[in-house]
Design an enzyme around this catalytic site. Sequence first.
Site, PDB file in Angstrom:
ATOM      1  N   SER A  72       0.828  -1.205   0.085  1.00 45.22           N
ATOM      2  CA  SER A  72      -0.180  -0.020  -0.003  1.00 45.22           C
ATOM      3  C   SER A  72       0.916   1.116  -0.142  1.00 45.22           C
ATOM      4  O   SER A  72       2.105   1.121  -0.514  1.00 45.22           O
ATOM      5  CB  SER A  72      -1.014  -0.030   1.307  1.00 45.22           C
ATOM      6  OG  SER A  72      -1.885   1.071   1.044  1.00 45.22           O
ATOM      7  N   ASN A  73       0.263   2.421   0.190  1.00 44.61           N
ATOM      8  CA  ASN A  73       1.211   3.611   0.576  1.00 44.61           C
ATOM      9  C   ASN A  73       0.313   4.472   1.560  1.00 44.61           C
ATOM     10  O   ASN A  73      -0.528   4.030   2.021  1.00 44.61           O
ATOM     11  CB  ASN A  73       1.096   4.309  -1.052  1.00 44.61           C
ATOM     12  CG  ASN A  73      -0.325   4.604  -1.528  1.00 44.61           C
ATOM     13  OD1 ASN A  73      -1.017   5.471  -0.881  1.00 44.61           O
ATOM     14  ND2 ASN A  73      -0.840   4.212  -2.518  1.00 44.61           N
TER      15      ASN A  73
END
Length: 404
Positions: free
Chosen positions: A211-212
């Site tokens: 993810s980020n």
Amino acid sequence: MSLQGRRILLAVSGGIAAYKIPLLVRLLRQSGADVRVAMTPAAEEFVTPLTLAALSGSPVERHLVNQTTGRTAWNNHVHMAEWAEALVVAPATSNTIAKAAHGLCDNLVLSLVLSAKCPVFWAPAMDLDMYAYPATRANLDLLRAMGHSVWPSPEGELASGLSGAGRMSEPEFMHRALELHFGTRSFWSGKTLLLTSGPTEESIDPVRFISNGSSGKMGEALAAEAELRGAKVRWIRGPLRRADRTWTDRVHITSVRSAGEMHDAALRALEGSDVVIAAAAVADFKPAELRTTKSPKGELASGINLVPTPDILQSLGAQRRPGQVLIGFALETGNGVDSARGKLARKGADAIVLNYATAETGMDSDTNQISLVTANGVEEGPLESKVAAAQRILDWVERNAPTA
Ligand code: C5P
């Protein structure tokens, strides 16, 4: 857009945020509104009737029975409520909210709410635990169900010294919300905004994912601004990693986790949407295979095979019909304009909102500095709040949408 001559009735109940009401009265008066003020007895502990009378230019009403003329003027509230084109309860305490939601009437402010035929706006203000208390939530829902508008109570420092949701909407926000309510901004009424926002999560195994650090704050600002302007919002939202605020039923949220889910939900919602803004920070790759059990560290260290996720904006660009406005985002660390121009063409968008990943801009910050990159050039904005950046983007849409 003007409040010139608008009759606004301000009902003040007894919360510490009442100290900001003189500023609201001034802002409304400066815009030409005719403002009358009513107060609960408790409100007088926080702001004086004299201050509000001086700023509004009218006597402040506080009693169910007129104190000068006595019983001959028992029906003050009926006249005041009939006079008003908008009734604003600010600050709205949990007590006043609860009583109004259940039809209780033991002071002038409550009698005004119960007699009002005009739109009623609530600016709840209280400590975070009182705001989160189930009865308060239910009472606010009751008011919404009666057609009243409940303004957001943002998170932040509270008078108690605690921090959380429950602050009164700022006077500038309330002023603007009323301007928009009375305004000539008809562009968004009857229009639907399709919005993607937040991060996506691509599972490696049952406990790990790619993810980020996207917070979804830019998307939230866009949803809130569009809601305020009267649009319907179809909001496809990646995982939210902080508390949500409340939304009116004009905002329909579809919560998704992965890029694939966001892709399918966004394409399903494309038909019937007038404006599309892809603000999501979509993970670009996902593991080629989903492991069904937690993988030993050693196994992962030897590498994970990745495959690209679907490009949602590109699919939307390919399937959009004429007349739909399509805007994408580009978060860059350098050489932004060329890359944004590339995305504009590649993804078939009308504009790319270019922003940079720094401490004050881009992911997770409350501020942003955006440039609107289009076929005609680059419009640069200043460093500003994400709310102001959202306004800039929606203003651009209003100026550039094809006229039907
Ligand atoms: O290609 P890049 O990720 O830099 O493009 C950014 C824009 O494309 C954003 O508007 C983002 O929401 C969108 N995007 C998307 N699906 C992807 C990747 C990006 O919709 N898989």
